[in-house]
Write an enzyme that holds these catalytic residues in place. Structure first.
Site, PDB file in Angstrom:
ATOM      1  N   THR A 173      -4.698   3.760 -13.723  1.00  0.00           N
ATOM      2  CA  THR A 173      -4.901   2.742 -12.693  1.00  0.00           C
ATOM      3  C   THR A 173      -4.141   3.015 -11.386  1.00  0.00           C
ATOM      4  O   THR A 173      -3.152   3.738 -11.397  1.00  0.00           O
ATOM      5  CB  THR A 173      -4.391   1.422 -13.304  1.00  0.00           C
ATOM      6  OG1 THR A 173      -5.197   1.142 -14.416  1.00  0.00           O
ATOM      7  CG2 THR A 173      -4.388   0.272 -12.362  1.00  0.00           C
ATOM      8  N   ARG A 207     -15.650  -3.723 -21.939  1.00  0.00           N
ATOM      9  CA  ARG A 207     -14.199  -3.884 -22.110  1.00  0.00           C
ATOM     10  C   ARG A 207     -13.551  -4.160 -20.757  1.00  0.00           C
ATOM     11  O   ARG A 207     -13.819  -3.475 -19.769  1.00  0.00           O
ATOM     12  CB  ARG A 207     -13.623  -2.632 -22.747  1.00  0.00           C
ATOM     13  CG  ARG A 207     -12.087  -2.689 -22.970  1.00  0.00           C
ATOM     14  CD  ARG A 207     -11.306  -2.142 -21.814  1.00  0.00           C
ATOM     15  NE  ARG A 207      -9.879  -2.078 -22.080  1.00  0.00           N
ATOM     16  CZ  ARG A 207      -8.971  -1.790 -21.164  1.00  0.00           C
ATOM     17  NH1 ARG A 207      -9.331  -1.537 -19.922  1.00  0.00           N
ATOM     18  NH2 ARG A 207      -7.692  -1.749 -21.474  1.00  0.00           N
ATOM     19  N   THR A 256       0.482  -1.087 -14.837  1.00  0.00           N
ATOM     20  CA  THR A 256      -0.376  -0.016 -15.345  1.00  0.00           C
ATOM     21  C   THR A 256       0.066   0.354 -16.751  1.00  0.00           C
ATOM     22  O   THR A 256       1.256   0.427 -17.042  1.00  0.00           O
ATOM     23  CB  THR A 256      -0.334   1.232 -14.443  1.00  0.00           C
ATOM     24  OG1 THR A 256      -1.038   2.292 -15.110  1.00  0.00           O
ATOM     25  CG2 THR A 256       1.075   1.699 -14.120  1.00  0.00           C
ATOM     26  N   GLY A 257      -0.903   0.562 -17.615  1.00  0.00           N
ATOM     27  CA  GLY A 257      -0.593   0.896 -19.000  1.00  0.00           C
ATOM     28  C   GLY A 257      -1.731   0.425 -19.878  1.00  0.00           C
ATOM     29  O   GLY A 257      -2.810   0.109 -19.380  1.00  0.00           O
ATOM     30  N   GLY A 276      -3.907  -1.861 -21.250  1.00  0.00           N
ATOM     31  CA  GLY A 276      -4.141  -3.222 -20.805  1.00  0.00           C
ATOM     32  C   GLY A 276      -4.071  -4.265 -21.890  1.00  0.00           C
ATOM     33  O   GLY A 276      -3.609  -5.390 -21.654  1.00  0.00           O
TER      34      GLY A 276
HETATM   35  N1  ASP Z   1      -4.130  -1.135 -17.384  1.00  0.00           N
HETATM   36  C1  ASP Z   1      -5.381  -0.438 -17.262  1.00  0.00           C
HETATM   37  C2  ASP Z   1      -6.368  -0.992 -18.252  1.00  0.00           C
HETATM   38  O1  ASP Z   1      -5.995  -1.223 -19.367  1.00  0.00           O
HETATM   39  C3  ASP Z   1      -5.267   1.023 -17.447  1.00  0.00           C
HETATM   40  C4  ASP Z   1      -4.145   1.680 -16.677  1.00  0.00           C
HETATM   41  O2  ASP Z   1      -3.260   1.039 -16.179  1.00  0.00           O
HETATM   42  O3  ASP Z   1      -4.140   2.889 -16.564  1.00  0.00           O
HETATM   43  O4  ASP Z   1      -7.506  -1.129 -17.909  1.00  0.00           O
END
Ligand code: ASP
Length: 290
Positions: free
Chosen positions: A159, A187, A209-210, A212
């Site tokens: 993200t 999703r 970010t991570g 989700g």
């Molecule tokens: N948080 C985002 C999601 O789960 C993915 C990401 O942060 O890389 O869609």
């Protein structure tokens, strides 16, 4: 002396180990400097967040915008959100297909609808009505960063996000994503969910970010603000505490946050997070790993 202002951005908490990150570092540095110039000229926080995130989306270097990965059916479904801390107005889109700049779609929801979140075909119809630019040929436009990853990187992600304190003391946060790799059709992650992946109010702006699913379960973004309000924590301590709670559930990732004094926190519980910040004096910090 002019009021403090600050800008931080991230390019996701899923950088590939040992990969060359020089293009990402150059892109983040240029966008920080561009945002700084805007803020110096008294641009407001919302304008700067949209400009910086649109630049990250167009770069094709992150799993957002041009670099987004398709879902299991080969469809590019993107999510984005923006929140204006001054009045807590927010706008978001999720599972949106067919548009260049999801962050601009999120802003249009904020400004031109009574709603906070539009999904799927309804969101796309709204974007058409708003005259937002369409991607004519998805296969030609998207350059999935993700194609270099293997299927075993099942929930790999990347993200982009931005948080800003402007010269008027107003805060804004935005986040934009292609989501996690190999996601199921439909999703939706934390990024477009206000309070989970994105939050801004009178005291702090946060973009996460991570994975989700874990950020949603821990309501990470709003938890940073709650810790500052109820426990009197600094932005740093609040950011680390909120992330630690998410990590205890088994997730990983990071966040960027800025408070009303221009103090920036960029903690992460993952092997790296593309991140950068610039202060009012123009001092730039950009890092990928520890
Ligand atoms: N948080 C985002 C999601 O789960 C993915 C990401 O942060 O890389 O869609």
């Amino acid at each position: 002396m002019s009021a403090p202002f600050a800008l931080a951005l991230h390019g996701g908490a899923g950088p590939i180990r040992n990969a060359d990150q020089s293009a990402e570092i150059a892109n983040m540095t240029a966008l920080l400097q561009h945002g700084h110039t805007m803020l110096q000229k008294r641009a407001n926080a919302v304008d700067v967040v949209v400009e910086v995130i649109a630049g990250l989306e167009q770069a094709g270097l992150y799993i957002a915008g041009k670099g987004a990965a398709p879902n299991r059916d080969g469809v590019f479904e993107l999510d984005a959100a923006i929140m204006d801390g001054k009045n807590r107005n927010a706008g978001a889109v999720c599972a949106l297909s067919g548009f260049y700049a999801p962050i601009k779609a999120a802003r249009a929801v904020l400004e031109n609808t009574p709603h906070v979140l539009l999904a799927g075909t309804g969101a796309a119809k709204f974007c058409d009505d708003e005259g937002l630019q369409r991607v004519d040929d998805p296969q030609a436009y998207y350059t999935p960063v993700a194609s270099s990853l293997s299927a075993t990187d099942a929930l790999a992600h990347g993200t982009v996000g931005c948080v800003v304190l402007d010269q008027f003391g107003d805060l804004c946060a935005g986040t934009s994503t292609g989501g996690v790799l190999n996601k199921m059709p439909g999703r939706v992650g934390d990024s477009p969910l206000i309070g989970a992946g994105t939050w801004a109010d009178e005291q702090v702006a946060v973009s996460c970010t991570g994975q989700g699913e874990y950020f949603i379960r821990a309501a990470v973004a709003v938890d940073v603000s709650a810790r500052m309000s109820y426990a009197g924590m600094s932005v740093d301590a609040a950011a680390v505490g909120a992330l630690a709670d998410m990590e205890r559930q088994g997730g990983d990732g990071g966040l960027i946050a800025v408070d009303t004094q221009g103090r920036v926190a960029m903690p992460f519980y993952s092997h790296g997070m593309r991140r950068g910040a610039i202060d009012a004096q123009g001092n730039v910090t950009v890092k990928v790993f520890r």
